[in-house]
Design a protein around this motif. Structure first.
Motif, PDB file in Angstrom:
ATOM      1  N   LYS A  76       0.864  -1.187   0.000  1.00 40.37           N
ATOM      2  CA  LYS A  76       0.000   0.000   0.000  1.00 40.37           C
ATOM      3  C   LYS A  76       0.897   1.232   0.000  1.00 40.37           C
ATOM      4  N   PHE A  77       0.584   2.164  -0.892  1.00 42.38           N
ATOM      5  CA  PHE A  77       1.500   3.282  -1.118  1.00 42.38           C
ATOM      6  C   PHE A  77       0.707   4.555  -1.388  1.00 42.38           C
ATOM      7  N   VAL A  78       1.117   5.636  -0.731  1.00 44.20           N
ATOM      8  CA  VAL A  78       0.508   6.946  -1.008  1.00 44.20           C
ATOM      9  C   VAL A  78       1.624   7.874  -1.472  1.00 44.20           C
ATOM     10  N   PHE A  79       1.450   8.427  -2.648  1.00 41.43           N
ATOM     11  CA  PHE A  79       2.527   9.165  -3.314  1.00 41.43           C
ATOM     12  C   PHE A  79       2.182  10.646  -3.484  1.00 41.43           C
ATOM     13  N   SER A  80       3.160  11.508  -3.168  1.00 43.17           N
ATOM     14  CA  SER A  80       3.005  12.955  -3.370  1.00 43.17           C
ATOM     15  C   SER A  80       3.329  13.300  -4.800  1.00 43.17           C
ATOM     16  N   SER A  81       2.299  13.560  -5.597  1.00 42.92           N
ATOM     17  CA  SER A  81       2.540  14.040  -6.945  1.00 42.92           C
ATOM     18  C   SER A  81       2.191  15.528  -6.985  1.00 42.92           C
ATOM     19  N   THR A  82       2.056  16.074  -8.153  1.00 41.99           N
ATOM     20  CA  THR A  82       1.978  17.544  -8.254  1.00 41.99           C
ATOM     21  C   THR A  82       1.190  17.993  -9.470  1.00 41.99           C
ATOM     22  N   CYS A  83       0.633  19.185  -9.365  1.00 38.45           N
ATOM     23  CA  CYS A  83      -0.030  19.790 -10.521  1.00 38.45           C
ATOM     24  C   CYS A  83       0.989  20.115 -11.607  1.00 38.45           C
ATOM     25  N   ALA A  84       2.281  20.108 -11.243  1.00 37.10           N
ATOM     26  CA  ALA A  84       3.309  20.364 -12.255  1.00 37.10           C
ATOM     27  C   ALA A  84       3.360  19.258 -13.311  1.00 37.10           C
ATOM     28  N   THR A  85       2.704  18.123 -13.059  1.00 38.10           N
ATOM     29  CA  THR A  85       2.674  17.069 -14.089  1.00 38.10           C
ATOM     30  C   THR A  85       1.791  17.482 -15.276  1.00 38.10           C
ATOM     31  N   TYR A  86       0.930  18.493 -15.070  1.00 36.71           N
ATOM     32  CA  TYR A  86       0.047  18.905 -16.171  1.00 36.71           C
ATOM     33  C   TYR A  86       0.714  19.906 -17.120  1.00 36.71           C
ATOM     34  N   GLY A  87       1.826  20.508 -16.675  1.00 35.79           N
ATOM     35  CA  GLY A  87       2.476  21.514 -17.531  1.00 35.79           C
ATOM     36  C   GLY A  87       1.624  22.764 -17.623  1.00 35.79           C
ATOM     37  N   GLU A  88       1.304  23.158 -18.847  1.00 37.21           N
ATOM     38  CA  GLU A  88       0.460  24.343 -19.048  1.00 37.21           C
ATOM     39  C   GLU A  88      -0.835  23.905 -19.708  1.00 37.21           C
ATOM     40  N   PRO A  89      -1.821  23.520 -18.920  1.00 35.95           N
ATOM     41  CA  PRO A  89      -3.060  22.985 -19.479  1.00 35.95           C
ATOM     42  C   PRO A  89      -3.803  24.017 -20.330  1.00 35.95           C
ATOM     43  N   ALA A 144      -7.831   9.717   4.411  1.00 35.03           N
ATOM     44  CA  ALA A 144      -9.163   9.349   3.901  1.00 35.03           C
ATOM     45  C   ALA A 144      -9.081   8.252   2.833  1.00 35.03           C
ATOM     46  N   VAL A 145      -7.924   8.106   2.203  1.00 35.54           N
ATOM     47  CA  VAL A 145      -7.819   7.149   1.091  1.00 35.54           C
ATOM     48  C   VAL A 145      -7.485   5.723   1.568  1.00 35.54           C
ATOM     49  N   PHE A 146      -7.133   5.578   2.842  1.00 35.20           N
ATOM     50  CA  PHE A 146      -6.672   4.266   3.337  1.00 35.20           C
ATOM     51  C   PHE A 146      -7.603   3.128   2.953  1.00 35.20           C
ATOM     52  N   GLU A 147      -8.900   3.315   3.219  1.00 35.65           N
ATOM     53  CA  GLU A 147      -9.876   2.229   2.980  1.00 35.65           C
ATOM     54  C   GLU A 147      -9.846   1.759   1.536  1.00 35.65           C
ATOM     55  N   LYS A 148      -9.678   2.718   0.642  1.00 32.95           N
ATOM     56  CA  LYS A 148      -9.712   2.405  -0.797  1.00 32.95           C
ATOM     57  C   LYS A 148      -8.525   1.542  -1.223  1.00 32.95           C
ATOM     58  N   LEU A 149      -7.472   1.521  -0.396  1.00 37.88           N
ATOM     59  CA  LEU A 149      -6.273   0.785  -0.793  1.00 37.88           C
ATOM     60  C   LEU A 149      -6.318  -0.681  -0.352  1.00 37.88           C
ATOM     61  N   ALA A 150      -7.448  -1.091   0.216  1.00 36.55           N
ATOM     62  CA  ALA A 150      -7.557  -2.476   0.716  1.00 36.55           C
ATOM     63  C   ALA A 150      -7.551  -3.487  -0.435  1.00 36.55           C
ATOM     64  N   THR A 151      -8.064  -3.084  -1.593  1.00 39.37           N
ATOM     65  CA  THR A 151      -8.130  -4.015  -2.724  1.00 39.37           C
ATOM     66  C   THR A 151      -6.803  -4.013  -3.480  1.00 39.37           C
ATOM     67  N   PRO A 152      -6.137  -5.170  -3.621  1.00 40.16           N
ATOM     68  CA  PRO A 152      -4.852  -5.203  -4.346  1.00 40.16           C
ATOM     69  C   PRO A 152      -5.007  -4.690  -5.779  1.00 40.16           C
ATOM     70  N   GLY A 153      -3.996  -3.962  -6.236  1.00 37.63           N
ATOM     71  CA  GLY A 153      -3.996  -3.478  -7.620  1.00 37.63           C
ATOM     72  C   GLY A 153      -4.777  -2.195  -7.841  1.00 37.63           C
ATOM     73  N   THR A 154      -5.226  -1.555  -6.757  1.00 32.59           N
ATOM     74  CA  THR A 154      -5.979  -0.302  -6.904  1.00 32.59           C
ATOM     75  C   THR A 154      -5.030   0.827  -7.335  1.00 32.59           C
ATOM     76  N   ALA A 155      -5.424   1.589  -8.346  1.00 33.22           N
ATOM     77  CA  ALA A 155      -4.600   2.704  -8.842  1.00 33.22           C
ATOM     78  C   ALA A 155      -5.444   3.972  -8.855  1.00 33.22           C
ATOM     79  N   LEU A 156      -5.085   4.943  -8.009  1.00 30.04           N
ATOM     80  CA  LEU A 156      -5.924   6.133  -7.851  1.00 30.04           C
ATOM     81  C   LEU A 156      -5.112   7.416  -8.046  1.00 30.04           C
ATOM     82  N   PHE A 157      -5.728   8.383  -8.692  1.00 26.26           N
ATOM     83  CA  PHE A 157      -5.093   9.689  -8.911  1.00 26.26           C
ATOM     84  C   PHE A 157      -6.087  10.777  -8.517  1.00 26.26           C
ATOM     85  N   TYR A 158      -5.640  11.714  -7.696  1.00 29.82           N
ATOM     86  CA  TYR A 158      -6.539  12.786  -7.269  1.00 29.82           C
ATOM     87  C   TYR A 158      -5.830  14.137  -7.291  1.00 29.82           C
ATOM     88  N   ASN A 159      -6.530  15.148  -7.806  1.00 27.66           N
ATOM     89  CA  ASN A 159      -6.089  16.530  -7.622  1.00 27.66           C
ATOM     90  C   ASN A 159      -6.478  16.968  -6.219  1.00 27.66           C
TER      91      ASN A 159
END
Ligand code: UFG
Length: 329
Positions: free
Chosen positions: A111-124, A235-250
């Motif tokens: 189970k992994f929670v990763f800090s990503s960024t709005c910088a991945t969008y570049g200049e939308p 808040a996302v912990f529960e959602k990670l109970a199912t193996p293989g779950t891949a979630l992305f949130y702004n």
């Protein structure tokens, strides 16, 4: 849950550690203290001054502490530096993260929670930004975060890793009790620099660009309170109970705020003017970036509690007022 907080002595990680404690979880902090501050780690929390890429040591910690989930905040995040020294960013943000993930998968921690960024969008092309918009980073920092997002997708599919990647907008503010706050060295972020300028602790604030196609000519950003960010991670912990779950949130408030509006908020909260000068645009700054966080709201029940810039600045000030030089160590 036993949670390894990688980068738990940094700005966002340290706030998350406190939220984990407040919600009955057990955080364990791993931080090499290159940018983190030892003073942020509460006494009751186990602390390991280890590099996240040290698979042998990290493996031992995962077993010893019976870790169930890893949160990863330990990235280099200076956009300008990522352009001049991309190797540093690829080695830390990508290569070391792959070591951490290989170690986790080998140890059965999935189970992994990763800090990503709005910088991945570049200049939308349009605002607000939704998760399904194309990701086209315009600097190596954003690219390294996107590279990890893509690796995570493959690992979820192949190894049953369950993860959530949170794309932060502009993390801001500090713990409401004034116990910890934002201290970067060097500091490049608008709110702490404006506070320091108002106190006469630094040179006048440079306003980078006043000719953007925005209502007052300065850049629009989405400032989101650091404790609101932390709440989403839990808040996302529960959602990670199912193996293989891949979630992305702004994660943002959805409210665009200009540089001048931030300065006005600082002036109001401190009751002092912010000395400032007009400066050229900073390379790589998109005119506007703000989030549509409907997905996090709908799926996680996440609702930012700090929705106006003044209340966010007030929490920052509570910490800076007492700690004008930041953390001692
Ligand atoms: N700004 C100034 N003067 C300063 C500092 C900042 O005018 O001295 C302006 C910037 O030009 C920008 C706004 O204030 O318009 C916010 O700047 P920050 O440096 O505080 O934050 P950024 O929006 O540049 O960066 C944030 C995160 C990065 C992330 C980036 C994504 O801190 O990690 O958003 O665009 F990569």
């Amino acid at each position: 849950m036993n949670v390894l907080v990688v980068g738990g002595a940094g700005y966002i990680g340290s706030h998350c550690v406190r939220q984990l404690l407040a919600t009955g979880h057990k955080p364990i902090v791993l931080d090499n203290l290159v940018y983190g501050h030892r003073d942020t780690v509460p006494e009751e929390v186990a602390f390991y001054p280890t590099n996240l890429g040290n698979e042998k040591e990290v493996g031992k910690i995962l077993r010893k502490e019976k870790i169930e989930l890893v949160m990863h905040f330990a990235a280099y995040a200076y956009v300008g530096e990522s352009v001049t020294d991309p190797l540093k960013y690829y080695f830390n943000n990508v290569a070391s993260t792959l070591h951490l993930l290989r170690c986790m998968i080998g140890s059965g921690v999935k189970k992994f929670v990763f800090s990503s960024t709005c910088a991945t969008y570049g200049e939308p092309a349009s605002m607000p930004i939704v998760e399904t918009m194309p990701q086209a980073p315009i600097n190596p920092y954003g690219q390294t975060k996107l590279d990890v997002e893509n690796a995570l997708k493959a690992f979820a599919h192949a190894y049953g890793l369950s993860f959530a990647a949170f794309r932060y907008f502009n993390a801001a503010g500090a713990a409401e009790d004034g116990s910890i706050g934002e201290h970067h060295d060097p500091e490049t972020h608008l709110i702490p620099l404006a506070i320091d300028a108002a106190q006469g602790l630094r040179d006048p604030l440079k306003v980078f660009g006043n000719d953007y196609p925005t209502p007052d000519g300065t850049c629009l950003r989405d400032y989101v309170h650091v404790d609101d960010l932390s709440r989403a991670h839990i808040a996302v912990f529960e959602k990670l109970a199912t193996p293989g779950t891949a979630l992305f949130y702004n994660l943002g408030t959805g409210k665009p705020t200009s540089v001048l509006e931030v300065i006005q908020a600082v002036e109001k909260v401190l009751g002092k003017p912010v000395p400032r000068t007009a400066a050229p645009r900073r390379a790589g700054d998109p005119p506007e970036l703000y989030a549509d966080s409907t997905k996090a709201k709908t799926e996680l029940g996440w609702e930012p509690q700090f929705t106006d810039i003044e209340s966010i600045v007030a929490t920052a000030w509570k910490w800076h007022e007492v700690n004008p030089k930041g953390f001692a160590k």
